[in-house]
Design a protein around this motif. Structure first.
Motif, PDB file in Angstrom:
ATOM      1  N   LEU A  47      16.796  20.182  36.923  1.00 57.41           N
ATOM      2  CA  LEU A  47      15.912  19.011  36.937  1.00 57.41           C
ATOM      3  C   LEU A  47      15.065  18.953  35.665  1.00 57.41           C
ATOM      4  N   VAL A  48      14.576  20.097  35.228  1.00 54.95           N
ATOM      5  CA  VAL A  48      13.802  20.150  33.973  1.00 54.95           C
ATOM      6  C   VAL A  48      14.700  19.745  32.800  1.00 54.95           C
ATOM      7  N   GLY A  49      15.936  20.244  32.793  1.00 47.90           N
ATOM      8  CA  GLY A  49      16.879  19.871  31.739  1.00 47.90           C
ATOM      9  C   GLY A  49      17.199  18.395  31.760  1.00 47.90           C
ATOM     10  N   LEU A  50      17.316  17.827  32.939  1.00 46.98           N
ATOM     11  CA  LEU A  50      17.582  16.402  33.080  1.00 46.98           C
ATOM     12  C   LEU A  50      16.419  15.578  32.530  1.00 46.98           C
ATOM     13  N   ALA A  51      15.196  16.003  32.803  1.00 45.30           N
ATOM     14  CA  ALA A  51      14.021  15.305  32.258  1.00 45.30           C
ATOM     15  C   ALA A  51      14.029  15.360  30.731  1.00 45.30           C
ATOM     16  N   ALA A  52      14.460  16.485  30.175  1.00 45.02           N
ATOM     17  CA  ALA A  52      14.544  16.611  28.709  1.00 45.02           C
ATOM     18  C   ALA A  52      15.598  15.672  28.141  1.00 45.02           C
ATOM     19  N   LYS A  53      16.721  15.546  28.837  1.00 39.66           N
ATOM     20  CA  LYS A  53      17.763  14.615  28.391  1.00 39.66           C
ATOM     21  C   LYS A  53      17.273  13.177  28.478  1.00 39.66           C
ATOM     22  N   MET A  54      16.493  12.872  29.514  1.00 38.46           N
ATOM     23  CA  MET A  54      15.907  11.530  29.631  1.00 38.46           C
ATOM     24  C   MET A  54      14.999  11.254  28.436  1.00 38.46           C
TER      25      MET A  54
END
Length: 145
Positions: A31-38
């Motif tokens: 989820l943290v990685g997904l926020a970074a990709k966003m």
């Protein structure tokens, strides 16, 4: 779209709070990685990728809540996010505060801080609601109040 947004405002902050207590470490890291990709897609102005990642982010929070009824709302959430995109209610470059709030939700869930996750998601929902008010005013839908 207004009704779905009102439902999201009630459910997603609680889903984030639940997720902080129920998510496993790998899901939280993802989820943290997904926020970074966003963040990266938003800064690059890649609207299609940002939308896809935003839908996935909210889906994962609902799933991580562990509440099967919340999980069933993921299609409605995707519909409203897609609708905001379709009606140009999302800026080409997402607001930096919105990007930060998604990162805050993810990091709070990872730290198992349910209250901070809930608060950040409330702020995301408030911002989405405010952005959609203009559409409701144009269509004559009653607003909040």
């Amino acid at each position: 779209m207004r009704s779905i947004t009102e439902l999201r405002t009630a459910v997603e902050p609680h889903a984030a709070w639940l997720a902080a207590g129920r998510v496993d470490h790998d899901e939280a890291s993802d989820l943290v990685g997904l926020a970074a990709k966003m963040w990266a897609a938003g800064k690059a102005g890649d609207e299609e990728r940002f939308l896809s990642l935003d839908i996935e982010f909210h889906r994962r929070v609902l799933v991580a809540s562990g509440n099967e009824m919340f999980v069933k709302l993921q299609e409605l959430v995707a519909e409203v996010l897609t609708g905001r995109h379709h009606y140009h209610l999302m800026p080409h470059y997402p607001d930096e505060q919105a990007l930060q709030l998604h990162a805050d939700v993810a990091q709070a869930i990872q730290r198992r801080d349910g209250e901070r996750a809930r608060e950040a998601m409330v702020r995301i929902m408030e911002q989405a609601f405010d952005e959609m008010k203009s559409m409701w005013e144009q269509t004559g839908e009653p607003g909040q109040g």
